[in-house]
Scaffold this motif. Sequence first.
Motif, PDB file in Angstrom:
ATOM      1  N   ALA A   1       0.830  -1.210   0.000  1.00  0.00           N
ATOM      2  CA  ALA A   1       0.000   0.000   0.000  1.00  0.00           C
ATOM      3  C   ALA A   1       0.860   1.254   0.000  1.00  0.00           C
ATOM      4  CB  ALA A   1      -0.928  -0.011   1.218  1.00  0.00           C
ATOM      5  N   LEU A   2       1.925   1.240   0.780  1.00  0.00           N
ATOM      6  CA  LEU A   2       2.794   2.401   0.859  1.00  0.00           C
ATOM      7  C   LEU A   2       3.518   2.647  -0.463  1.00  0.00           C
ATOM      8  CD1 LEU A   2       3.960   4.651   2.567  1.00  0.00           C
ATOM      9  CD2 LEU A   2       5.668   3.047   3.453  1.00  0.00           C
ATOM     10  N   LEU A   3       4.024   1.578  -1.076  1.00  0.00           N
ATOM     11  CA  LEU A   3       4.713   1.722  -2.355  1.00  0.00           C
ATOM     12  C   LEU A   3       3.762   2.243  -3.438  1.00  0.00           C
ATOM     13  CD1 LEU A   3       6.890  -1.530  -2.413  1.00  0.00           C
ATOM     14  CD2 LEU A   3       7.688   0.822  -2.118  1.00  0.00           C
ATOM     15  N   LEU A   4       2.533   1.724  -3.452  1.00  0.00           N
ATOM     16  CA  LEU A   4       1.571   2.194  -4.435  1.00  0.00           C
ATOM     17  C   LEU A   4       1.223   3.655  -4.179  1.00  0.00           C
ATOM     18  CD1 LEU A   4      -1.336   0.583  -6.137  1.00  0.00           C
ATOM     19  CD2 LEU A   4      -1.898   2.521  -4.666  1.00  0.00           C
TER      20      LEU A   4
ATOM     21  N   ALA B   1       3.324  10.440  -7.055  1.00  0.00           N
ATOM     22  CA  ALA B   1       4.252  11.004  -8.039  1.00  0.00           C
ATOM     23  C   ALA B   1       3.544  11.302  -9.359  1.00  0.00           C
ATOM     24  CB  ALA B   1       5.412  10.037  -8.270  1.00  0.00           C
ATOM     25  N   TYR B   2       2.602  10.433  -9.732  1.00  0.00           N
ATOM     26  CA  TYR B   2       1.864  10.643 -10.982  1.00  0.00           C
ATOM     27  C   TYR B   2       0.786  11.719 -10.840  1.00  0.00           C
ATOM     28  CZ  TYR B   2       3.636   6.941 -14.023  1.00  0.00           C
ATOM     29  OH  TYR B   2       4.409   6.189 -14.860  1.00  0.00           O
ATOM     30  N   PHE B   3       0.126  11.748  -9.681  1.00  0.00           N
ATOM     31  CA  PHE B   3      -0.969  12.695  -9.459  1.00  0.00           C
ATOM     32  C   PHE B   3      -0.704  13.484  -8.178  1.00  0.00           C
ATOM     33  CE2 PHE B   3      -2.629   8.868 -11.535  1.00  0.00           C
ATOM     34  CZ  PHE B   3      -3.140   9.398 -12.705  1.00  0.00           C
ATOM     35  N   PRO B   4       0.229  14.419  -8.211  1.00  0.00           N
ATOM     36  CA  PRO B   4       0.648  15.144  -7.004  1.00  0.00           C
ATOM     37  C   PRO B   4      -0.464  15.932  -6.323  1.00  0.00           C
ATOM     38  CG  PRO B   4       1.517  16.183  -8.987  1.00  0.00           C
ATOM     39  CD  PRO B   4       0.957  14.875  -9.408  1.00  0.00           C
ATOM     40  N   SER B   5      -1.530  16.259  -7.059  1.00  0.00           N
ATOM     41  CA  SER B   5      -2.603  17.054  -6.469  1.00  0.00           C
ATOM     42  C   SER B   5      -3.554  16.219  -5.609  1.00  0.00           C
ATOM     43  CB  SER B   5      -3.402  17.759  -7.569  1.00  0.00           C
ATOM     44  OG  SER B   5      -4.017  16.812  -8.433  1.00  0.00           O
ATOM     45  N   ILE B   6      -3.479  14.887  -5.736  1.00  0.00           N
ATOM     46  CA  ILE B   6      -4.354  14.009  -4.960  1.00  0.00           C
ATOM     47  C   ILE B   6      -3.592  13.482  -3.745  1.00  0.00           C
ATOM     48  CG2 ILE B   6      -5.734  11.888  -5.000  1.00  0.00           C
ATOM     49  CD1 ILE B   6      -6.078  12.258  -7.982  1.00  0.00           C
ATOM     50  N   PRO B   7      -4.123  13.676  -2.539  1.00  0.00           N
ATOM     51  CA  PRO B   7      -3.431  13.213  -1.326  1.00  0.00           C
ATOM     52  C   PRO B   7      -3.129  11.708  -1.385  1.00  0.00           C
ATOM     53  CG  PRO B   7      -5.269  14.635  -0.756  1.00  0.00           C
ATOM     54  CD  PRO B   7      -5.389  14.355  -2.228  1.00  0.00           C
ATOM     55  N   MET B   8      -1.972  11.333  -0.865  1.00  0.00           N
ATOM     56  CA  MET B   8      -1.547   9.937  -0.927  1.00  0.00           C
ATOM     57  C   MET B   8      -2.482   9.012  -0.146  1.00  0.00           C
ATOM     58  SD  MET B   8       2.282   8.378  -0.269  1.00  0.00           S
ATOM     59  CE  MET B   8       2.234   8.402   1.527  1.00  0.00           C
TER      60      MET B   8
ATOM     61  N   LEU C   1      -3.593  -0.094   7.069  1.00  0.00           N
ATOM     62  CA  LEU C   1      -3.778   1.357   7.126  1.00  0.00           C
ATOM     63  C   LEU C   1      -2.633   2.065   7.848  1.00  0.00           C
ATOM     64  CD1 LEU C   1      -7.618   1.581   7.849  1.00  0.00           C
ATOM     65  CD2 LEU C   1      -6.440   2.240   5.745  1.00  0.00           C
ATOM     66  N   SER C   2      -1.782   1.275   8.528  1.00  0.00           N
ATOM     67  CA  SER C   2      -0.609   1.874   9.169  1.00  0.00           C
ATOM     68  C   SER C   2       0.331   2.473   8.129  1.00  0.00           C
ATOM     69  CB  SER C   2       0.139   0.842  10.019  1.00  0.00           C
ATOM     70  OG  SER C   2       0.602  -0.234   9.219  1.00  0.00           O
ATOM     71  N   ALA C   3       0.096   2.160   6.839  1.00  0.00           N
ATOM     72  CA  ALA C   3       0.870   2.785   5.764  1.00  0.00           C
ATOM     73  C   ALA C   3       0.690   4.295   5.767  1.00  0.00           C
ATOM     74  CB  ALA C   3       0.446   2.216   4.413  1.00  0.00           C
ATOM     75  N   LEU C   4      -0.354   4.764   6.430  1.00  0.00           N
ATOM     76  CA  LEU C   4      -0.607   6.201   6.490  1.00  0.00           C
ATOM     77  C   LEU C   4       0.377   6.924   7.397  1.00  0.00           C
ATOM     78  CD1 LEU C   4      -4.511   6.075   6.742  1.00  0.00           C
ATOM     79  CD2 LEU C   4      -3.139   6.648   4.729  1.00  0.00           C
ATOM     80  N   PHE C   5       1.034   6.160   8.310  1.00  0.00           N
ATOM     81  CA  PHE C   5       1.944   6.839   9.233  1.00  0.00           C
ATOM     82  C   PHE C   5       3.218   6.064   9.556  1.00  0.00           C
ATOM     83  CE2 PHE C   5      -1.275   4.513  11.635  1.00  0.00           C
ATOM     84  CZ  PHE C   5      -0.512   3.723  12.463  1.00  0.00           C
ATOM     85  N   LEU C   6       3.280   4.764   9.212  1.00  0.00           N
ATOM     86  CA  LEU C   6       4.463   3.961   9.540  1.00  0.00           C
ATOM     87  C   LEU C   6       5.459   4.011   8.386  1.00  0.00           C
ATOM     88  CD1 LEU C   6       5.385   2.116  11.881  1.00  0.00           C
ATOM     89  CD2 LEU C   6       4.550   0.175  10.552  1.00  0.00           C
ATOM     90  N   SER C   7       6.739   4.077   8.709  1.00  0.00           N
ATOM     91  CA  SER C   7       7.759   4.183   7.662  1.00  0.00           C
ATOM     92  C   SER C   7       8.051   2.827   7.031  1.00  0.00           C
ATOM     93  CB  SER C   7       9.052   4.756   8.230  1.00  0.00           C
ATOM     94  OG  SER C   7       9.712   3.802   9.036  1.00  0.00           O
ATOM     95  N   LEU C   8       8.507   2.862   5.800  1.00  0.00           N
ATOM     96  CA  LEU C   8       8.864   1.648   5.071  1.00  0.00           C
ATOM     97  C   LEU C   8      10.033   0.938   5.736  1.00  0.00           C
ATOM     98  CD1 LEU C   8       8.200  -0.015   2.539  1.00  0.00           C
ATOM     99  CD2 LEU C   8       9.852   1.378   1.286  1.00  0.00           C
TER     100      LEU C   8
END
Length: 459
Positions: free
Chosen positions: A119-122, A128-135, A353-360
């Motif tokens: 999830a984090l990688l995606l 990067a492709y759509f910078p205006s849309i929040p990750m 959902l921890s991809a929202l705040f946990l580092s790779l």
Amino acid sequence: MNEKKRFNGEGTSAGSPTLKRSLSLKYVVFFGLAFMAPTTMFSTYGIAVQGTNGMIPTAYIVALMVMLFTAYSYTQMVKAFPNAGAAYTFTQKSLSPHIGFLVGWTILLDYVFSPMISALLLGIAMKAYFPSIPMFIWIVLFIITITIVNILGITVAAKFNMTLLFVQFGTLTLFVIFSVKGLLNGLGAGTLFSMLPFVDANVNTTGFMSVIPLLCFSFLGFDAVTTLSEETKNPVKSIPRAIFLVTLIGGVYYVVGSYFLQLVWPDYQSFHDPEAAYIEIAMYVGGNFLTSYILAEGIMASFSSAVASGTSASRILYAMGRERVLPAKIFGYLSPKFRTPVFNILMIGGIALSALFLSLTTAVSLINFGALFAFTFVNLSVIAHFFFRKKQRSVTGTVRYLILPLIGASLTGLFWVKLDIHSLILGGAWLTLGFLYLLNLTKMFRQLPPELTFEEGQT
């Protein structure tokens, strides 16, 4: 007192839903390869090649040799215990229920956190492709999708992964074609055959060996297929074959891909950004077309890997819940309609959902610890079950059930203790938490954890 019945989430044993045997060897192999997400070899190449001093194909070969010993041990154990649970079941039945619990607890790190990494990688790629849309929007949509696919059933998940897997092998094929064309036209090393990617007299042995544990994790797909034993047709025959096929096919993919990556860009120290080295190489040999294809495929690989790892994690939790090591009403529950462990799948989606705040970096550290810990104990399980318990001590038996698994245990154990300090600290903390839970579960070891009653016969 050990439980002697098999329970579903409602506490009943008769007529409860069971996992459906629907997978052929083909789908199991596809599933294992999808879990491995072989194209991650491209995204990790820049960092790995620097650690190996340009000998990344050799490092993959070493990792493959190490993993083949462990894969052998897995094939022996799945013949003895063809049930969902993988390393957890093997060690529980061969060594002790307590060790089995700790191995199962630790290997959960690999499966539960793998969807989060995908999830984090995606999210990073889409941002990067759509910078205006929040990750976070991409991450949430991704997790909802993979959760629905896994709830719908193992056959749906397997077919979904099979489709995406073909795209991943298409990536390697395209890259090799462009690389061959470029090399023949004088790019990079200017030759198709060279020992440069395999041998470097100035290699730093310590640095080279430190990369092997990271590469070993790339082969975790063979562990994943053992979690499908109860959903595979003729598992005693199909699962061992799938284990070796997944390991060998993945190994060939990694060696071939890294070989051409090294040939077309020999100066591995010159990357502008090592984490995105494969993008620079793709642009160099294939221009915008190849670069766009690899980026798009990377997104699909994230889906493929997350579906596979989420499926495996839910089955391990199910095996632990079924025997009441974890609360059975939640972890041991199967949906009567979909015949999948729905609560476990939803829980794994929540963890992702921890991809929202946990580092790779944190997640990868945990995964490396869990994989090598489990691999070591599966090798030891072969010795305990066959050499000591079954007393298979002939010359052939000694080689098969003592020497080979002992080599596997020594190699994986060595790389386990050689992990970086972050892996050891974070993994050790998780293992300590599991140990404390085990103390409570067994009343300070005054009783055994509940044990699983097999549906299949044992050998």
